[in-house]
Write an enzyme that holds these catalytic residues in place. Structure first.
Site, PDB file in Angstrom:
ATOM      1  N   TRP A   1       0.823  -1.215   0.000  1.00 18.51           N
ATOM      2  CA  TRP A   1       0.000   0.000   0.000  1.00 18.51           C
ATOM      3  C   TRP A   1       0.849   1.252   0.000  1.00 18.51           C
ATOM      4  CZ3 TRP A   1      -4.309  -0.530  -2.132  1.00 18.51           C
ATOM      5  CH2 TRP A   1      -5.060  -1.692  -1.961  1.00 18.51           C
TER       6      TRP A   1
ATOM      7  N   ASP B   1      -1.839   6.620   6.326  1.00 15.42           N
ATOM      8  CA  ASP B   1      -2.918   5.756   5.851  1.00 15.42           C
ATOM      9  C   ASP B   1      -3.147   4.709   6.943  1.00 15.42           C
ATOM     10  OD1 ASP B   1      -4.567   3.884   4.671  1.00 15.42           O
ATOM     11  OD2 ASP B   1      -3.297   3.525   2.919  1.00 15.42           O
TER      12      ASP B   1
ATOM     13  N   LYS C   1     -12.461  -1.852   6.339  1.00 15.25           N
ATOM     14  CA  LYS C   1     -11.712  -2.804   7.161  1.00 15.25           C
ATOM     15  C   LYS C   1     -12.233  -2.768   8.601  1.00 15.25           C
ATOM     16  CE  LYS C   1      -9.179  -2.937   3.401  1.00 15.25           C
ATOM     17  NZ  LYS C   1      -8.207  -2.036   2.829  1.00 15.25           N
TER      18      LYS C   1
HETATM   19  C1  LIG Z   1      -7.624  -1.533   1.603  1.00  9.93           C
HETATM   20  C2  LIG Z   1      -6.538  -0.538   1.698  1.00  9.93           C
HETATM   21  C3  LIG Z   1      -6.389   0.484   0.734  1.00  9.93           C
HETATM   22  C4  LIG Z   1      -7.282   0.585  -0.490  1.00  9.93           C
HETATM   23  O1  LIG Z   1      -8.514   1.095  -0.184  1.00  9.93           O
HETATM   24  P1  LIG Z   1      -9.578   1.434  -1.344  1.00  9.93           P
HETATM   25  O2  LIG Z   1     -10.834   1.587  -0.579  1.00  9.93           O
HETATM   26  O3  LIG Z   1      -9.600   0.295  -2.298  1.00  9.93           O
HETATM   27  O4  LIG Z   1      -9.184   2.696  -1.970  1.00  9.93           O
HETATM   28  C5  LIG Z   1      -5.368   1.388   0.892  1.00  9.93           C
HETATM   29  N1  LIG Z   1      -4.538   1.332   1.951  1.00  9.93           N
HETATM   30  C6  LIG Z   1      -4.646   0.369   2.888  1.00  9.93           C
HETATM   31  C7  LIG Z   1      -3.701   0.341   4.034  1.00  9.93           C
HETATM   32  C8  LIG Z   1      -5.649  -0.593   2.786  1.00  9.93           C
HETATM   33  O5  LIG Z   1      -5.767  -1.546   3.717  1.00  9.93           O
END
Ligand SMILES: *Cc1c(COP(=O)(O)O)cnc(C)c1O
Length: 363
Positions: free
Chosen positions: A105, A175, A199
């Protein structure tokens, strides 16, 4: 009703009691005669839902008063563009962004940023196949960077920050899509925190941005107004129609979390669940997790079987035992047990018991 334990990495399991409450209220929210899906986002019912949701999140994370909570769309991947479009304008152009690359990511975030700024990878764990978080004293930061970006939990690699880095006066952006609300954090150490909902928060479609007020108002002219944090904040997350139903479900999740004792209570259970998994993985050669011990994720536990030809059998027999969505990401193979807040301890106990049985049978 069929009861399964859902180890999906995302969209992930939601608390059973939340799904049930949503079902009960689906056709008639609190005697309004309306489903939340049918409400005007500007009406008094939905305004109340939105305010309560934001207030509960603020309480759960102890978000200081000088931070805005923005409820947006686009997911974390859209934020990979939205964050630079909002923040590089603070500096003379071209600005530099510092990144720490801990896996899938963060690599995606870095890739997107090239469109908006000069990119400096200040630290990376690529040398050991992204199995650890580089120590802060190894980072090569740019003194005048627009911001420093980290991904606090790599959902695919199962690598989690075990510390909050000090980057001085440069804004720290994180993030937190896959570990927000799973452990106590000090929001004041970050300038911006963002997370896709699917999540640990609610359904896909909602993106949470928590931004310190001085991060607003610097958007590049090319930034779409709907993604300009200042516009969004000035319109109380109603510059455009927000994802109303995901916001409502997130609100139920937050209220539920508060009833359960908040983030501190969740963290205790998450430590217990992940310790159970890792202790077992370390006790056998049949399974293996390669992440350095200090950085093992409490949310996503990837592991491989010593013999990959058993993978399909493992998944099939797990599913027969009502343990579902355990397949690892295609880029790493093997298995991954995602054990977010909504996964009860009982689910992890059942998974470990199954893994022991499977080992006995095929080991
Ligand atoms: C799932 C995830 C993403 C992607 O999220 P989207 O909703 O598909 O844009 C980005 N960063 C992390 C850490 C994730 O777990």
């Amino acid at each position: 009703m069929k009861r399964v334990f859902n180890f999906s990495p995302g969209p992930a399991a939601l608390p059973k009691e939340v799904i049930q409450q949503a079902a009960d209220e689906m056709t008639n929210w609190r005697d309004s005669g309306l489903s939340v899906m049918e409400m005007s986002h500007r009406g008094k019912e939905f305004t109340e839902i939105l305010e309560t949701t934001k207030n509960d999140l603020r309480a759960l994370l102890a978000v200081p008063d000088n931070y805005k909570i923005l409820l947006m769309q686009g997911g974390a991947i859209a934020e990979n563009a939205i964050v630079p479009m909002n923040l590089v304008g603070k500096k003379s152009q071209p600005a530099t962004i510092d990144f720490v690359n801990t896996g899938h990511w963060s690599a995606k975030t870095i890739h997107e940023a090239h469109k908006y700024a000069k990119v400096n990878v200040a630290a990376s764990s690529e040398d050991k196949n992204f199995t650890y978080v580089p120590a802060r004293d190894t980072w090569k930061l740019t003194p005048d960077a627009a911001y420093v970006h980290i991904c606090t939990n790599e959902t695919i690699g199962g690598v989690e920050f075990d510390y909050t880095p000090d980057v001085g006066n440069v804004p720290l952006v994180a993030d937190m899509s896959s570990n927000i609300l799973s452990r106590e954090i000090d929001i004041s150490k970050y300038a911006v925190v963002y997370a896709g909902a699917q999540k640990n928060i609610g359904p896909a479609g909602l993106t949470i941005v928590i931004a310190r007020e001085d991060m607003l108002g610097h958007a590049l002219p090319i930034c779409p107004s709907a993604f300009d944090w200042k516009e969004v904040a000035d319109h109380d997350s109603m510059f455009n129609t927000p994802p109303t139903y995901p916001i409502y479900i997130a609100g139920l999740v937050f209220a539920n979390l508060r009833r359960l004792g908040g983030v501190a209570a969740m963290e205790k259970i998450n430590i217990e669940k992940s310790t159970l998994m890792y202790n077992y993985l370390d006790s056998t050669d049949f399974y293996k997790n390669s992440v350095s011990i200090a950085n093992r994720s409490r949310m996503n536990v990837p592991f491989v079987l010593h013999d990959a030809s058993l993978d399909a059998k493992f998944l099939a027999e797990a599913a027969q035992n009502d343990l579902v969505q355990l397949k690892g990401h295609s880029s790493v193979g093997g298995m991954r047990a995602s054990i977010y807040n909504a996964m009860p301890l009982e689910g992890v106990q059942k998974l470990v018991a199954f893994m022991k049985d499977f080992e006995k049978k095929y080991g």
